[in-house]
Design a protein around this motif. Structure first.
Motif, PDB file in Angstrom:
ATOM      1  N   UNK A  16     -20.361  -7.438  31.540  1.00 44.93           N
ATOM      2  CA  UNK A  16     -19.143  -7.667  32.325  1.00 44.93           C
ATOM      3  C   UNK A  16     -17.905  -7.189  31.568  1.00 44.93           C
ATOM      4  N   UNK A  17     -17.867  -7.457  30.261  1.00 42.15           N
ATOM      5  CA  UNK A  17     -16.724  -7.040  29.451  1.00 42.15           C
ATOM      6  C   UNK A  17     -16.611  -5.512  29.423  1.00 42.15           C
ATOM      7  N   UNK A  18     -17.733  -4.840  29.267  1.00 41.18           N
ATOM      8  CA  UNK A  18     -17.747  -3.373  29.243  1.00 41.18           C
ATOM      9  C   UNK A  18     -17.383  -2.820  30.622  1.00 41.18           C
ATOM     10  N   UNK A  19     -17.940  -3.401  31.674  1.00 36.91           N
ATOM     11  CA  UNK A  19     -17.609  -2.956  33.031  1.00 36.91           C
ATOM     12  C   UNK A  19     -16.115  -3.068  33.309  1.00 36.91           C
ATOM     13  N   UNK A  20     -15.516  -4.164  32.866  1.00 31.43           N
ATOM     14  CA  UNK A  20     -14.077  -4.358  33.051  1.00 31.43           C
ATOM     15  C   UNK A  20     -13.276  -3.286  32.311  1.00 31.43           C
ATOM     16  N   UNK A  21     -13.692  -2.968  31.099  1.00 25.97           N
ATOM     17  CA  UNK A  21     -13.014  -1.935  30.315  1.00 25.97           C
ATOM     18  C   UNK A  21     -13.092  -0.576  31.009  1.00 25.97           C
ATOM     19  N   UNK A  26     -13.068   7.568  34.764  1.00 26.55           N
ATOM     20  CA  UNK A  26     -13.964   8.534  35.398  1.00 26.55           C
ATOM     21  C   UNK A  26     -15.222   8.768  34.567  1.00 26.55           C
ATOM     22  N   UNK A  27     -15.205   8.321  33.337  1.00 27.27           N
ATOM     23  CA  UNK A  27     -16.349   8.498  32.446  1.00 27.27           C
ATOM     24  C   UNK A  27     -16.801   7.142  31.893  1.00 27.27           C
ATOM     25  N   UNK A  28     -18.053   7.061  31.515  1.00 25.68           N
ATOM     26  CA  UNK A  28     -18.568   5.836  30.908  1.00 25.68           C
ATOM     27  C   UNK A  28     -18.522   5.871  29.389  1.00 25.68           C
ATOM     28  N   UNK A  29     -17.828   6.839  28.831  1.00 20.84           N
ATOM     29  CA  UNK A  29     -17.731   6.951  27.375  1.00 20.84           C
ATOM     30  C   UNK A  29     -16.860   5.832  26.816  1.00 20.84           C
ATOM     31  N   UNK A  30     -17.373   5.185  25.793  1.00 21.77           N
ATOM     32  CA  UNK A  30     -16.592   4.180  25.074  1.00 21.77           C
ATOM     33  C   UNK A  30     -16.044   4.855  23.831  1.00 21.77           C
ATOM     34  N   UNK A  31     -14.748   4.776  23.666  1.00 16.86           N
ATOM     35  CA  UNK A  31     -14.068   5.445  22.566  1.00 16.86           C
ATOM     36  C   UNK A  31     -13.844   4.477  21.406  1.00 16.86           C
ATOM     37  N   UNK A  32     -13.608   5.045  20.238  1.00 20.29           N
ATOM     38  CA  UNK A  32     -13.372   4.230  19.041  1.00 20.29           C
ATOM     39  C   UNK A  32     -12.261   3.211  19.280  1.00 20.29           C
ATOM     40  N   UNK A  33     -11.183   3.656  19.904  1.00 22.44           N
ATOM     41  CA  UNK A  33     -10.037   2.752  20.126  1.00 22.44           C
ATOM     42  C   UNK A  33     -10.343   1.669  21.167  1.00 22.44           C
ATOM     43  N   UNK A  35     -12.900  -0.324  20.992  1.00 20.76           N
ATOM     44  CA  UNK A  35     -13.602  -1.439  20.347  1.00 20.76           C
ATOM     45  C   UNK A  35     -12.731  -2.682  20.205  1.00 20.76           C
ATOM     46  N   UNK A  36     -11.439  -2.501  19.997  1.00 15.88           N
ATOM     47  CA  UNK A  36     -10.562  -3.670  19.873  1.00 15.88           C
ATOM     48  C   UNK A  36     -10.373  -4.373  21.217  1.00 15.88           C
ATOM     49  N   UNK A  37     -10.790  -3.740  22.312  1.00 17.05           N
ATOM     50  CA  UNK A  37     -10.696  -4.336  23.645  1.00 17.05           C
ATOM     51  C   UNK A  37     -12.029  -4.934  24.104  1.00 17.05           C
ATOM     52  N   UNK A  38     -12.971  -5.031  23.186  1.00 16.56           N
ATOM     53  CA  UNK A  38     -14.280  -5.613  23.473  1.00 16.56           C
ATOM     54  C   UNK A  38     -14.566  -6.751  22.491  1.00 16.56           C
ATOM     55  N   UNK A  39     -13.769  -7.814  22.536  1.00 14.30           N
ATOM     56  CA  UNK A  39     -13.924  -8.879  21.526  1.00 14.30           C
ATOM     57  C   UNK A  39     -15.263  -9.615  21.596  1.00 14.30           C
ATOM     58  N   UNK A  40     -15.770  -9.855  22.796  1.00 15.09           N
ATOM     59  CA  UNK A  40     -17.032 -10.581  22.887  1.00 15.09           C
ATOM     60  C   UNK A  40     -18.189  -9.733  22.371  1.00 15.09           C
ATOM     61  N   UNK A  41     -18.200  -8.455  22.727  1.00 13.32           N
ATOM     62  CA  UNK A  41     -19.231  -7.551  22.216  1.00 13.32           C
ATOM     63  C   UNK A  41     -19.148  -7.467  20.692  1.00 13.32           C
TER      64      UNK A  41
END
Length: 105
Positions: A16-21, A26-33, A35-41
């Protein structure tokens, strides 16, 4: 991955946290920056590393004489620190053998 597979509820929260991010991207790529927006992960990753430490121990050479709980360890002595024992110490970690992501202060 192993710990998340054992705990579907925690896995769902991470999802859910990743989906919200990624919701408006348009892409499912998670960028280095990101990570600070995924505190639970991040808490889950840290907890998995605590529970399943990839490094069993570290070794250090003392640079000065050191009192270790009443034992005088001389300068130059090699000291082994067993990370597994620290990470599974029930006086430090409540339910030390359980996967329980939590915020560490």
């Amino acid at each position: 991955m192993y710990s998340l597979a054992q705990h579907p509820d925690i896995q769902a929260t991470c999802h859910e946290e990743i989906d919200e991010l990624l919701r408006f991207r348009e892409t499912d790529d998670i960028l280095w920056e990101d990570l600070s927006h995924l505190p639970y992960l991040s808490m889950c990753i840290k907890e998995a590393l605590r529970l399943h430490s990839p490094v069993p121990f570290i070794q250090r050479q003392l640079t000065q004489d050191t009192d270790l709980d009443g034992f005088l360890a001389p300068k130059g002595m090699l000291v082994n620190i067993f990370l597994y024992n620290i990470h599974h110490n029930p006086t430090v970690w409540e339910d030390s053998l359980e996967f329980s992501p939590r915020e560490i202060h």
